[in-house]
Design a protein around this motif. Structure first.
Motif, PDB file in Angstrom:
ATOM      1  N   ARG A 114       0.839  -1.204   0.000  1.00  0.00           N
ATOM      2  CA  ARG A 114       0.000   0.000   0.000  1.00  0.00           C
ATOM      3  C   ARG A 114       0.873   1.252   0.000  1.00  0.00           C
ATOM      4  O   ARG A 114       0.629   2.201  -0.764  1.00  0.00           O
ATOM      5  CB  ARG A 114      -0.899  -0.018   1.235  1.00  0.00           C
ATOM      6  N   VAL A 117       2.294   1.984  -3.409  1.00  0.00           N
ATOM      7  CA  VAL A 117       1.343   2.656  -4.305  1.00  0.00           C
ATOM      8  C   VAL A 117       1.261   4.137  -3.954  1.00  0.00           C
ATOM      9  O   VAL A 117       1.261   5.000  -4.843  1.00  0.00           O
ATOM     10  CB  VAL A 117      -0.039   1.991  -4.210  1.00  0.00           C
ATOM     11  N   LEU A 118       1.213   4.440  -2.650  1.00  0.00           N
ATOM     12  CA  LEU A 118       1.155   5.834  -2.227  1.00  0.00           C
ATOM     13  C   LEU A 118       2.429   6.585  -2.604  1.00  0.00           C
ATOM     14  O   LEU A 118       2.401   7.810  -2.759  1.00  0.00           O
ATOM     15  CB  LEU A 118       0.924   5.913  -0.719  1.00  0.00           C
ATOM     16  N   GLY A 120       3.915   6.139  -5.405  1.00  0.00           N
ATOM     17  CA  GLY A 120       3.918   6.315  -6.852  1.00  0.00           C
ATOM     18  C   GLY A 120       4.360   5.119  -7.660  1.00  0.00           C
ATOM     19  O   GLY A 120       4.681   5.261  -8.851  1.00  0.00           O
ATOM     20  N   GLU A 213      -6.788   7.100   1.165  1.00  0.00           N
ATOM     21  CA  GLU A 213      -5.638   7.559   0.373  1.00  0.00           C
ATOM     22  C   GLU A 213      -5.250   6.521  -0.679  1.00  0.00           C
ATOM     23  O   GLU A 213      -4.899   6.878  -1.811  1.00  0.00           O
ATOM     24  CB  GLU A 213      -4.457   7.838   1.292  1.00  0.00           C
ATOM     25  N   LEU A 214      -5.315   5.240  -0.315  1.00  0.00           N
ATOM     26  CA  LEU A 214      -4.980   4.185  -1.264  1.00  0.00           C
ATOM     27  C   LEU A 214      -5.977   4.156  -2.410  1.00  0.00           C
ATOM     28  O   LEU A 214      -5.594   4.016  -3.581  1.00  0.00           O
ATOM     29  CB  LEU A 214      -4.935   2.827  -0.569  1.00  0.00           C
ATOM     30  N   ALA A 216      -7.707   6.554  -3.618  1.00  0.00           N
ATOM     31  CA  ALA A 216      -7.452   7.694  -4.505  1.00  0.00           C
ATOM     32  C   ALA A 216      -6.207   7.473  -5.348  1.00  0.00           C
ATOM     33  O   ALA A 216      -6.187   7.795  -6.544  1.00  0.00           O
ATOM     34  CB  ALA A 216      -7.318   8.970  -3.673  1.00  0.00           C
ATOM     35  N   ALA A 217      -5.159   6.902  -4.750  1.00  0.00           N
ATOM     36  CA  ALA A 217      -3.914   6.685  -5.487  1.00  0.00           C
ATOM     37  C   ALA A 217      -4.073   5.625  -6.571  1.00  0.00           C
ATOM     38  O   ALA A 217      -3.454   5.711  -7.633  1.00  0.00           O
ATOM     39  CB  ALA A 217      -2.812   6.277  -4.516  1.00  0.00           C
TER      40      ALA A 217
END
Length: 280
Positions: A114, A117-118, A120, A213-214, A216-217
Motif C-alpha cells: 500500500r 502505491v502511495l 507512486g 488515500e490508497l 485515490a492513489a
C-alpha cells in the motif's frame, strides 16, 4: 516437502538494493510478491510454479532486513512508508522491461505494498492478501509482538527465537512439522535484522488507516482483496470492509488461515490467476 521448502524451479537472484529474490522465467507480465513480518521470499514457493505456468514472471523478494536481504540499523526504516519506497523503486526497475507489474502484499507486506502505491509505484494492479486497513488489532498476534520486543532488545535474535520455538512446541501443528522446515524457520529468523524485526513490529502496532488515500492513489487501476477463510490476524469482516472501501472484489480462500500461499496454494491460485489474467 511442503510450505517454504516446496520445490519451485525459480532462480535465486539479487535485485537492486542487494535484495534477495526468487525469480521465474521471463514472461509477458510480472508479479512482484512481498512477504509479511518474519517472512521471506520462500513463503511464496508453493505458488511460484503455478504463477509461471499461467504466463507470468513471478518475483518473490526478501524485504530489507529479512532473511537474505541486508538492511539499515535504524528501526524507523522498517515502517511501511520507508519500505514502500523501496518496493516502489523495485517496481520501477521491473517495469523498465516494458511489461506490466502486478503487486501482491501479504500481511505486513500488504501495508508495505500500500505504501508503495502511495509512493507512486507504477503498478498494473494491486492484491492485498490477509492484510488490513490499519494496525494489527488486539489478539494473540499483537500480544506476541509485545512479548517478543523486550527479548529482542535485551537478549538478541537467537535467544528471542529460542523462546518463540519453546512456545510453539506447545501446539501439535508445530510438533508435526518436518525437522527441515523447523530448521529453515530458525535459520530465517536468526538471519533477519533485529532492527528490522523491531521496526516492523512497531509498524504493525501503530499503522494508521490509509484506505481512502490508497483508493485515490489507485484511481481506476484494478485491485483485489484476498483472505484465508480462517484468518486470525485481521478478521475476515475487517478485510471485507476494506475491500468495499477500495471498491475492490473480495475473495475467500477455503481451508486456509493467515497464509493461503502455504496452507492452500492451489485454492489461492484459483482466486488470483483469473483476476490477474483479466488485468493483463
Amino acid at each position: 516437502m511442503t510450505g517454504q521448502l516446496f520445490a519451485h524451479g525459480a532462480e535465486r537472484v539479487e535485485l537492486p538494493g542487494k535484495l534477495a529474490a526468487l525469480r521465474t522465467a521471463e514472461a509477458a507480465a510480472i508479479v512482484l510478491l512481498v512477504p509479511g513480518y518474519t517472512g521471506s521470499k520462500e513463503d511464496f514457493a508453493p505458488v511460484l510454479g503455478g504463477i509461471a505456468e499461467a504466463g507470468f514472471q513471478a518475483v518473490a523478494v526478501d524485504l530489507p532486513g529479512q532473511y537474505e536481504s541486508p538492511g539499515p540499523e535504524d528501526e524507523a526504516e522498517y515502517r511501511p512508508a520507508p519500505l514502500g519506497k523501496v518496493v516502489a523503486g523495485l517496481v520501477e526497475f521491473l517495469a523498465r522491461q516494458g511489461k506490466p507489474v502486478i503487486l501482491l502484499g501479504h500481511s505486513y507486506g500488504g501495508l508495505v505494498a500500500r505504501a508503495a502505491v502511495l509512493a507512486g509505484a507504477p503498478i498494473a494492479g494491486l492484491t492485498l492478501m490477509d492484510s488490513g486497513p490499519a494496525a494489527l488489532p488486539d489478539g494473540p498476534r499483537r500480544v506476541a509482538l509485545g512479548v517478543g520486543e523486550p527479548l529482542l532488545r535485551n537478549q538478541g535474535v537467537a535467544p528471542a527465537y529460542a523462546v518463540r520455538e519453546e512456545m510453539s512446541a506447545r501446539f501439535p501443528s508445530w510438533v508435526s512439522l518436518p525437522t527441515e522446515l523447523k530448521d529453515f524457520f530458525r535459520r530465517r529468523f536468526t538471519s533477519s535484522s533485529p532492527f528490522g524485526l523491531l521496526g516492523m513490529a512497531e509498524g504493525l502496532r501503530d499503522e494508521p488507516d490509509l484506505v481512502p488515500e490508497l483508493a485515490a492513489a489507485l484511481a481506476d487501476r484494478p485491485r483485489l482483496v484476498v483472505a484465508g477463510a480462517g484468518d486470525d490476524a485481521w478478521s475476515v469482516e475487517t478485510q471485507q470492509d476494506m475491500a468495499a472501501r477500495l471498491t475492490a472484489p473480495f475473495a475467500l480462500v477455503p481451508n486456509a488461515a493467515h497464509s493461503p500461499n502455504t496452507e492452500n496454494p492451489l485454492g489461492l491460485l484459483e482466486v488470483l490467476l483469473p483476476a490477474w489474467q483479466s488485468w493483463r
